[in-house]
Design a protein around this motif. Structure first.
Motif, PDB file in Angstrom:
ATOM      1  N   VAL A  93      38.133  72.342  40.938  1.00  0.00           N
ATOM      2  CA  VAL A  93      39.573  72.222  41.124  1.00  0.00           C
ATOM      3  C   VAL A  93      40.114  71.270  40.071  1.00  0.00           C
ATOM      4  CG1 VAL A  93      39.475  72.745  43.592  1.00  0.00           C
ATOM      5  CG2 VAL A  93      39.297  70.367  42.816  1.00  0.00           C
ATOM      6  N   ALA A  94      41.436  71.308  39.876  1.00  0.00           N
ATOM      7  CA  ALA A  94      42.048  70.517  38.806  1.00  0.00           C
ATOM      8  C   ALA A  94      41.736  69.032  38.942  1.00  0.00           C
ATOM      9  CB  ALA A  94      43.564  70.746  38.808  1.00  0.00           C
ATOM     10  N   THR A  95      41.721  68.518  40.160  1.00  0.00           N
ATOM     11  CA  THR A  95      41.435  67.103  40.367  1.00  0.00           C
ATOM     12  C   THR A  95      40.040  66.748  39.858  1.00  0.00           C
ATOM     13  OG1 THR A  95      42.878  67.049  42.308  1.00  0.00           O
ATOM     14  CG2 THR A  95      41.266  65.273  42.098  1.00  0.00           C
ATOM     15  N   MET A  96      39.084  67.654  40.022  1.00  0.00           N
ATOM     16  CA  MET A  96      37.730  67.400  39.531  1.00  0.00           C
ATOM     17  C   MET A  96      37.710  67.324  38.005  1.00  0.00           C
ATOM     18  SD  MET A  96      35.425  69.832  41.992  1.00  0.00           S
ATOM     19  CE  MET A  96      35.019  69.355  43.671  1.00  0.00           C
ATOM     20  N   PHE A  97      38.418  68.255  37.338  1.00  0.00           N
ATOM     21  CA  PHE A  97      38.476  68.197  35.874  1.00  0.00           C
ATOM     22  C   PHE A  97      39.121  66.898  35.413  1.00  0.00           C
ATOM     23  CE2 PHE A  97      37.964  72.846  36.217  1.00  0.00           C
ATOM     24  CZ  PHE A  97      36.965  73.035  35.274  1.00  0.00           C
ATOM     25  N   ARG A  98      40.168  66.463  36.107  1.00  0.00           N
ATOM     26  CA  ARG A  98      40.832  65.219  35.725  1.00  0.00           C
ATOM     27  C   ARG A  98      39.892  64.028  35.891  1.00  0.00           C
ATOM     28  NH1 ARG A  98      45.899  64.481  34.698  1.00  0.00           N
ATOM     29  NH2 ARG A  98      46.597  66.352  35.820  1.00  0.00           N
ATOM     30  N   ARG A  99      39.156  63.988  36.993  1.00  0.00           N
ATOM     31  CA  ARG A  99      38.233  62.875  37.218  1.00  0.00           C
ATOM     32  C   ARG A  99      37.081  62.884  36.208  1.00  0.00           C
ATOM     33  NH1 ARG A  99      36.337  62.025  43.155  1.00  0.00           N
ATOM     34  NH2 ARG A  99      35.329  60.303  42.055  1.00  0.00           N
ATOM     35  N   LEU A 100      36.640  64.062  35.793  1.00  0.00           N
ATOM     36  CA  LEU A 100      35.608  64.131  34.753  1.00  0.00           C
ATOM     37  C   LEU A 100      36.141  63.576  33.437  1.00  0.00           C
ATOM     38  CD1 LEU A 100      34.077  67.651  35.488  1.00  0.00           C
ATOM     39  CD2 LEU A 100      32.972  65.431  35.856  1.00  0.00           C
ATOM     40  N   SER A 119      39.342  76.664  36.772  1.00  0.00           N
ATOM     41  CA  SER A 119      40.055  75.860  37.747  1.00  0.00           C
ATOM     42  C   SER A 119      40.787  76.768  38.717  1.00  0.00           C
ATOM     43  CB  SER A 119      41.060  74.937  37.045  1.00  0.00           C
ATOM     44  OG  SER A 119      41.760  74.163  37.988  1.00  0.00           O
ATOM     45  N   GLY A 120      40.684  76.482  40.000  1.00  0.00           N
ATOM     46  CA  GLY A 120      41.351  77.290  41.009  1.00  0.00           C
ATOM     47  C   GLY A 120      41.634  76.481  42.253  1.00  0.00           C
ATOM     48  N   ALA A 121      42.193  77.149  43.257  1.00  0.00           N
ATOM     49  CA  ALA A 121      42.469  76.583  44.586  1.00  0.00           C
ATOM     50  C   ALA A 121      43.653  75.623  44.597  1.00  0.00           C
ATOM     51  CB  ALA A 121      41.235  75.895  45.176  1.00  0.00           C
ATOM     52  N   ALA A 122      44.169  75.254  43.441  1.00  0.00           N
ATOM     53  CA  ALA A 122      45.331  74.372  43.338  1.00  0.00           C
ATOM     54  C   ALA A 122      45.891  74.522  41.929  1.00  0.00           C
ATOM     55  CB  ALA A 122      44.951  72.922  43.617  1.00  0.00           C
ATOM     56  N   PRO A 123      47.173  74.219  41.733  1.00  0.00           N
ATOM     57  CA  PRO A 123      47.743  74.337  40.384  1.00  0.00           C
ATOM     58  C   PRO A 123      47.006  73.459  39.378  1.00  0.00           C
ATOM     59  CG  PRO A 123      49.482  74.107  42.015  1.00  0.00           C
ATOM     60  CD  PRO A 123      48.186  73.854  42.735  1.00  0.00           C
ATOM     61  N   CYS A 124      46.853  73.971  38.167  1.00  0.00           N
ATOM     62  CA  CYS A 124      46.231  73.219  37.068  1.00  0.00           C
ATOM     63  C   CYS A 124      47.292  73.027  35.987  1.00  0.00           C
ATOM     64  CB  CYS A 124      45.026  73.973  36.510  1.00  0.00           C
ATOM     65  SG  CYS A 124      44.229  73.118  35.123  1.00  0.00           S
ATOM     66  N   ALA A 131      43.880  69.003  27.673  1.00  0.00           N
ATOM     67  CA  ALA A 131      43.023  67.823  27.525  1.00  0.00           C
ATOM     68  C   ALA A 131      41.551  68.216  27.625  1.00  0.00           C
ATOM     69  CB  ALA A 131      43.375  66.786  28.596  1.00  0.00           C
ATOM     70  N   TRP A 132      41.235  69.142  28.542  1.00  0.00           N
ATOM     71  CA  TRP A 132      39.858  69.616  28.667  1.00  0.00           C
ATOM     72  C   TRP A 132      39.440  70.404  27.429  1.00  0.00           C
ATOM     73  CZ3 TRP A 132      35.784  68.543  31.606  1.00  0.00           C
ATOM     74  CH2 TRP A 132      34.703  69.428  31.576  1.00  0.00           C
ATOM     75  N   GLN A 133      40.343  71.211  26.902  1.00  0.00           N
ATOM     76  CA  GLN A 133      40.045  71.981  25.692  1.00  0.00           C
ATOM     77  C   GLN A 133      39.738  71.056  24.516  1.00  0.00           C
ATOM     78  OE1 GLN A 133      43.600  74.402  25.571  1.00  0.00           O
ATOM     79  NE2 GLN A 133      42.478  76.209  26.198  1.00  0.00           N
ATOM     80  N   ARG A 134      40.465  69.951  24.422  1.00  0.00           N
ATOM     81  CA  ARG A 134      40.222  69.013  23.324  1.00  0.00           C
ATOM     82  C   ARG A 134      38.870  68.333  23.457  1.00  0.00           C
ATOM     83  NH1 ARG A 134      45.749  67.901  24.239  1.00  0.00           N
ATOM     84  NH2 ARG A 134      45.215  66.102  25.561  1.00  0.00           N
ATOM     85  N   ARG A 135      38.405  68.123  24.707  1.00  0.00           N
ATOM     86  CA  ARG A 135      37.151  67.407  24.923  1.00  0.00           C
ATOM     87  C   ARG A 135      35.924  68.314  24.910  1.00  0.00           C
ATOM     88  NH1 ARG A 135      32.934  65.973  24.950  1.00  0.00           N
ATOM     89  NH2 ARG A 135      31.949  64.069  25.752  1.00  0.00           N
ATOM     90  N   ARG A 136      36.105  69.588  25.303  1.00  0.00           N
ATOM     91  CA  ARG A 136      34.959  70.486  25.401  1.00  0.00           C
ATOM     92  C   ARG A 136      34.360  70.737  24.017  1.00  0.00           C
ATOM     93  NH1 ARG A 136      36.314  75.453  23.501  1.00  0.00           N
ATOM     94  NH2 ARG A 136      38.509  75.968  23.402  1.00  0.00           N
ATOM     95  N   PRO A 137      33.078  71.128  23.946  1.00  0.00           N
ATOM     96  CA  PRO A 137      32.453  71.415  22.662  1.00  0.00           C
ATOM     97  C   PRO A 137      32.994  72.695  22.046  1.00  0.00           C
ATOM     98  CG  PRO A 137      30.988  72.013  24.447  1.00  0.00           C
ATOM     99  CD  PRO A 137      32.160  71.294  25.064  1.00  0.00           C
ATOM    100  N   PRO A 138      32.871  72.860  20.708  1.00  0.00           N
ATOM    101  CA  PRO A 138      33.297  74.116  20.091  1.00  0.00           C
ATOM    102  C   PRO A 138      32.605  75.297  20.752  1.00  0.00           C
ATOM    103  CG  PRO A 138      32.800  72.477  18.424  1.00  0.00           C
ATOM    104  CD  PRO A 138      32.348  71.902  19.747  1.00  0.00           C
ATOM    105  N   GLY A 139      33.356  76.339  21.090  1.00  0.00           N
ATOM    106  CA  GLY A 139      32.783  77.503  21.749  1.00  0.00           C
ATOM    107  C   GLY A 139      32.511  77.278  23.220  1.00  0.00           C
ATOM    108  N   GLY A 143      38.508  76.428  28.790  1.00  0.00           N
ATOM    109  CA  GLY A 143      39.028  75.322  29.564  1.00  0.00           C
ATOM    110  C   GLY A 143      39.528  75.801  30.913  1.00  0.00           C
ATOM    111  N   PRO A 144      39.997  74.861  31.763  1.00  0.00           N
ATOM    112  CA  PRO A 144      40.421  75.253  33.097  1.00  0.00           C
ATOM    113  C   PRO A 144      41.502  76.314  33.071  1.00  0.00           C
ATOM    114  CG  PRO A 144      40.311  72.866  32.899  1.00  0.00           C
ATOM    115  CD  PRO A 144      40.136  73.425  31.522  1.00  0.00           C
ATOM    116  N   ARG A 145      41.410  77.264  33.972  1.00  0.00           N
ATOM    117  CA  ARG A 145      42.490  78.211  34.177  1.00  0.00           C
ATOM    118  C   ARG A 145      42.728  78.297  35.670  1.00  0.00           C
ATOM    119  NH1 ARG A 145      39.330  83.609  32.315  1.00  0.00           N
ATOM    120  NH2 ARG A 145      38.421  84.175  34.291  1.00  0.00           N
TER     121      ARG A 145
END
Length: 205
Positions: A93-100, A119-124, A131-139, A143-145
């Protein structure tokens, strides 16, 4: 029987047929996460919730993928499990991505195996996905949807502006077997953008 709507009101028992569950798992494993036997899915969502039991456990098992269970959710434990098990898909869920993203452990974490965050079950919020896209590795995946009941998206505002000249109120990822016709609250038709499994973009009539 699946109890649902607890986040918006009193939970109600919804009776699901075996056929409905089978179709849902096929959708999760296929167009939603594109799972293969080479994948490892991290299950840190509550397995009492439909997102957790279907998306993080049953669909991966149906596809022959591995499942790494981390319970309860804790950012350091999740980040360590991603590296240790070479996790490729992270439903959360979005809150988990934010906490990571806010975790001090993130700076030293190896996310190189990740190809997809869901990302699901709540708005992202868009800014969280970016922010997740910027942090994730290339490829490392799009990111969350957002989940189907929370205005699904797998397109960035920049992409929508470039391809369609606007950012619509609704962006939908359409699953197989679903007919889509957005309407407004008065029964009139709205213009939206649908991203089907076999079509990268197109306007909904």
């Amino acid at each position: 029987i699946l109890y649902t709507s607890g986040s918006t009101g009193r939970p109600k028992g919804a009776v699901l047929s075996h056929g409905a569950l089978d179709a849902a798992l096929e959708s999760w494993a296929g167009p939603v996460m594109a799972l293969t036997t080479a994948d490892c899915v991290l299950a840190t969502l509550p397995l009492s919730h439909s997102f957790g039991i279907n998306g993080a456990l049953l669909a991966p098992l149906r596809a022959g993928a591995r499942v790494a269970v981390v319970e309860p959710f804790a950012p350091p434990a999740v980040l360590a499990a991603i590296a240790r098990h070479r996790v490729t898909v992270l439903p959360a869920v979005a809150t988990m991505f934010r906490r990571l993203l806010e975790s001090p452990a993130l700076a030293e974490s190896d996310l190189g195996s990740l190809r997809h965050g869901l990302s699901g079950a709540a708005p992202c919020p868009w800014e969280l996905a970016e922010a997740w896209q910027r942090r994730r590795p290339p490829g490392g995946g799009p990111g969350p949807r957002r989940g189907a009941s929370e205005r699904v998206g797998r397109a960035s505002p920049d992409r929508l502006l470039a391809e369609h000249g606007e950012v619509p109120d609704e962006v939908l990822h359409v699953h197989f077997g679903v007919d889509l016709s957005p309407v407004d609250g008065q029964g009139g038709r709205e213009r939206g953008i649908a991203l089907a499994p076999d079509v990268e973009g197109g306007h909904v009539p």
